[in-house]
Write a protein that holds these residues in place. Sequence first.
Motif, PDB file in Angstrom:
ATOM      1  N   ILE A  35      10.554   2.009   0.028  1.00 12.81           N
ATOM      2  CA  ILE A  35      10.071   0.767   0.622  1.00 12.81           C
ATOM      3  C   ILE A  35      11.210  -0.240   0.572  1.00 12.81           C
ATOM      4  CG2 ILE A  35       8.354  -1.068   0.493  1.00 12.81           C
ATOM      5  CD1 ILE A  35       6.561   0.941  -1.029  1.00 12.81           C
ATOM      6  N   ILE A  61       9.408   0.791   5.825  1.00 14.36           N
ATOM      7  CA  ILE A  61       9.577   2.112   5.210  1.00 14.36           C
ATOM      8  C   ILE A  61      10.847   2.782   5.709  1.00 14.36           C
ATOM      9  CG2 ILE A  61       8.580   4.432   5.067  1.00 14.36           C
ATOM     10  CD1 ILE A  61       7.100   2.346   3.444  1.00 14.36           C
ATOM     11  N   ASN A 118      -1.804   9.276  -3.572  1.00 17.22           N
ATOM     12  CA  ASN A 118      -1.539   8.077  -2.777  1.00 17.22           C
ATOM     13  C   ASN A 118      -1.149   8.477  -1.365  1.00 17.22           C
ATOM     14  OD1 ASN A 118      -1.893   6.652  -5.120  1.00 17.22           O
ATOM     15  ND2 ASN A 118       0.236   5.983  -5.327  1.00 17.22           N
ATOM     16  N   THR A 119      -1.816   7.896  -0.364  1.00 17.12           N
ATOM     17  CA  THR A 119      -1.483   8.184   1.023  1.00 17.12           C
ATOM     18  C   THR A 119      -0.979   6.920   1.702  1.00 17.12           C
ATOM     19  OG1 THR A 119      -3.086   9.980   1.206  1.00 17.12           O
ATOM     20  CG2 THR A 119      -2.358   8.954   3.258  1.00 17.12           C
ATOM     21  N   HIS A 120       0.245   7.010   2.231  1.00 19.89           N
ATOM     22  CA  HIS A 120       0.848   5.906   2.979  1.00 19.89           C
ATOM     23  C   HIS A 120       0.759   6.204   4.468  1.00 19.89           C
ATOM     24  CE1 HIS A 120       2.927   3.673  -0.324  1.00 19.89           C
ATOM     25  NE2 HIS A 120       2.868   4.854  -0.917  1.00 19.89           N
ATOM     26  N   GLU A 121       0.328   5.234   5.243  1.00 22.54           N
ATOM     27  CA  GLU A 121       0.388   5.338   6.701  1.00 22.54           C
ATOM     28  C   GLU A 121       1.631   4.586   7.169  1.00 22.54           C
ATOM     29  OE1 GLU A 121      -1.936   3.528  10.499  1.00 22.54           O
ATOM     30  OE2 GLU A 121      -3.136   4.802   9.169  1.00 22.54           O
ATOM     31  N   ILE A 122       2.454   5.260   7.938  1.00 23.26           N
ATOM     32  CA  ILE A 122       3.679   4.673   8.472  1.00 23.26           C
ATOM     33  C   ILE A 122       3.535   4.620   9.985  1.00 23.26           C
ATOM     34  CG2 ILE A 122       6.193   4.833   8.544  1.00 23.26           C
ATOM     35  CD1 ILE A 122       5.980   6.748   6.119  1.00 23.26           C
ATOM     36  N   PHE A 148       5.295  -0.853   7.153  1.00 24.81           N
ATOM     37  CA  PHE A 148       4.682  -0.577   5.851  1.00 24.81           C
ATOM     38  C   PHE A 148       3.194  -0.918   5.844  1.00 24.81           C
ATOM     39  CE2 PHE A 148       3.308  -2.426   1.776  1.00 24.81           C
ATOM     40  CZ  PHE A 148       3.451  -1.331   0.940  1.00 24.81           C
ATOM     41  N   SER A 149       2.428  -0.088   5.126  1.00 23.42           N
ATOM     42  CA  SER A 149       1.055  -0.444   4.768  1.00 23.42           C
ATOM     43  C   SER A 149       0.826   0.044   3.346  1.00 23.42           C
ATOM     44  CB  SER A 149       0.039   0.181   5.731  1.00 23.42           C
ATOM     45  OG  SER A 149       0.100   1.588   5.672  1.00 23.42           O
ATOM     46  N   PRO A 150       0.042  -0.662   2.540  1.00 25.44           N
ATOM     47  CA  PRO A 150      -0.180  -0.246   1.147  1.00 25.44           C
ATOM     48  C   PRO A 150      -0.866   1.112   1.100  1.00 25.44           C
ATOM     49  CG  PRO A 150      -0.897  -2.522   1.498  1.00 25.44           C
ATOM     50  CD  PRO A 150      -0.626  -1.938   2.851  1.00 25.44           C
ATOM     51  N   PRO A 151      -0.618   1.895   0.055  1.00 26.65           N
ATOM     52  CA  PRO A 151      -1.242   3.222  -0.044  1.00 26.65           C
ATOM     53  C   PRO A 151      -2.730   3.118  -0.338  1.00 26.65           C
ATOM     54  CG  PRO A 151      -0.064   2.722  -2.059  1.00 26.65           C
ATOM     55  CD  PRO A 151       0.259   1.604  -1.097  1.00 26.65           C
TER      56      PRO A 151
END
Length: 299
Positions: A35, A61, A118-122, A148-151
């Motif tokens: 990040i 990201i 933890n899943t991050h969407e990019i 970026f978006s929080p996991p």
Amino acid sequence: MMTWRFKDKILLADGLGTTLTGLHAIYASDIEFSIESETDSDEVETAHSGASLQVYYGQHISLNFKTPLAMCGTAGSSPAIAPLLLACGMVQVSTASSVTYTKGQPTKAKCLLRFGSNTHEISEMLGTFSLSLEKGIPRINWQFKGLFSPPIHSAVAPTVDWERWKRPEVLGVACNSAFTLNNVARTLHKLTIDVGNNVIFDRAINHEEIMITGHESKAQMTLSADVIANFNPFNEVGQVQNFEFTHGTDAGNKVSILGRYQMPVPKYASLESEQTGYELDGSLVPSGAGYDELTLVFE
């Protein structure tokens, strides 16, 4: 306390607007996720020394990973790496027997990275890539940036499906690996191609965007030396010559890489056999028409 192994990662990716499932799994290795952000300091003046509070903003990201140079499986079908190529500014043209990629306008991608639970969407993902052709499996090194978006917590990992990832054959004579420079067959020991996209995170007061602002593609190759009468790269410095690398034996498992290459000043190299080679580190140069310095063809 619940934790997970560092290698517990699953990467899914496709074009924007796609609902990502295990069918969109990327056959990725060496995943690097970070990040990035900008900071501003309070810099308040006080009666004592010490660090100032930092304000963090503009988070985005950076995502790097490697994949095999996946084949299309069926002639005329897109390879599994297609959405990644499109997000790196390649444009796809398909026929009944082949799928061709040349430089052009990028198509943004979307990605889900599951890191443990933890899943991050990019989103809005764009990038660049480099090809490494030497011994063994041909591979691609991908470098992307995205918003970026929080996991979020995801208790159950998706069931991945590697069916669309048609592994390439190992580089070598048995798999019809061949190379020509200026339409003459040469003995190739190594070929590295870097698309060289300049990928940035652009932030204004009321706008954030991932952009490709330009590109400068390069290629480095190591060739066997020959007698001057047969191959004299010293007399060809500055010339633009076409090269073509082909690989694969059967329909659906073939790839060709074509480039417009400006010949650099050669450098002597010691080959693994202790024979002499030429190392050529030059640029891929488009014609006046533009965007034709690099072509990938899957058949």
